[in-house]
Enzyme design. Structure first.
Site, PDB file in Angstrom:
ATOM      1  N   TYR A  27       0.793  -1.232   0.000  1.00 46.86           N
ATOM      2  CA  TYR A  27       0.000   0.000   0.000  1.00 46.86           C
ATOM      3  C   TYR A  27       0.826   1.284   0.000  1.00 46.86           C
ATOM      4  O   TYR A  27       0.249   2.372  -0.003  1.00 46.86           O
ATOM      5  CB  TYR A  27      -0.950  -0.013   1.211  1.00 46.86           C
ATOM      6  CG  TYR A  27      -1.868  -1.214   1.208  1.00 46.86           C
ATOM      7  CD1 TYR A  27      -2.812  -1.377   0.195  1.00 46.86           C
ATOM      8  CD2 TYR A  27      -1.771  -2.210   2.178  1.00 46.86           C
ATOM      9  CE1 TYR A  27      -3.644  -2.474   0.163  1.00 46.86           C
ATOM     10  CE2 TYR A  27      -2.608  -3.318   2.157  1.00 46.86           C
ATOM     11  CZ  TYR A  27      -3.535  -3.450   1.150  1.00 46.86           C
ATOM     12  OH  TYR A  27      -4.356  -4.542   1.110  1.00 46.86           O
ATOM     13  N   HIS A 104      -7.708  -0.230  -6.938  1.00 45.78           N
ATOM     14  CA  HIS A 104      -6.999  -0.875  -5.821  1.00 45.78           C
ATOM     15  C   HIS A 104      -5.548  -0.444  -5.868  1.00 45.78           C
ATOM     16  O   HIS A 104      -4.919  -0.522  -6.927  1.00 45.78           O
ATOM     17  CB  HIS A 104      -7.111  -2.405  -5.896  1.00 45.78           C
ATOM     18  CG  HIS A 104      -8.528  -2.845  -5.849  1.00 45.78           C
ATOM     19  ND1 HIS A 104      -9.260  -2.827  -4.679  1.00 45.78           N
ATOM     20  CD2 HIS A 104      -9.378  -3.229  -6.825  1.00 45.78           C
ATOM     21  CE1 HIS A 104     -10.500  -3.194  -4.949  1.00 45.78           C
ATOM     22  NE2 HIS A 104     -10.596  -3.444  -6.247  1.00 45.78           N
TER      23      HIS A 104
END
Ligand code: DQA
Length: 149
Positions: A27, A104
């Site tokens: 992330y 995403h």
């Protein structure tokens, strides 16, 4: 003349408020606030207006989709783990009936097999995965093309 269609709702789902604390290998290191600053400036360059929403409560995400009528022209959404199983969010997204792009940060296609499933993909005009924060810029550009057609 028809008003310009440039209002984009950017919706972050469950656990995305924890960006910055989550595994940076997937992330990155940006917190959600910093990510939103980047998204806003990418949007401004494209002539788009953004509003942001994040919740960890599925029903709130659903109700936010219910309330978008007349307030947004397109949606960029990253529902987090809900992507993979929430038929409630899928149905609410269908009800919102706006062009939507699924984003995403991580490459969900090359992680655990359960992350490959998206119950919202068929309702979205595009899907951007594994591009980190730049994925949001790509999603906005895709929506901008759609809305200027
Ligand atoms: C995510 C991917 C999901 O599988 C995960 O549950 C998330 C974040 C992403 O942005 O890569 O919370 O949507």
């Amino acid at each position: 003349m028809m008003a310009e269609r440039n209002r984009i709702e950017v919706m972050h789902g469950v656990n995305l408020d924890q960006l910055g604390r989550r595994d940076p290998a997937h992330y990155g290191r940006l917190g959600l606030d910093e990510l939103e600053v980047r998204i806003s400036s990418a949007a401004a360059e494209l002539g788009l207006q953004t509003r942001f929403f994040q919740t960890n409560h599925e029903g709130e995400f659903v109700e936010h989709l219910h309330r978008l009528e007349g307030l947004a022209d397109g949606i960029v959404l990253n529902p987090g783990a809900w992507t993979h199983y929430s038929f409630a969010i899928r149905d609410a997204l269908e009800l919102a009936a706006l062009p939507a792009v699924e984003v995403h940060l991580s490459d969900v296609e090359s992680r655990e097999p359960w992350r490959r499933q998206s119950v919202i993909a068929e309702l979205c005009i595009a899907r951007v995965v594994g591009r980190g924060p730049d994925g949001y810029r790509e999603a906005l550009a895709r929506l901008q093309r759609e809305l200027s057609r």
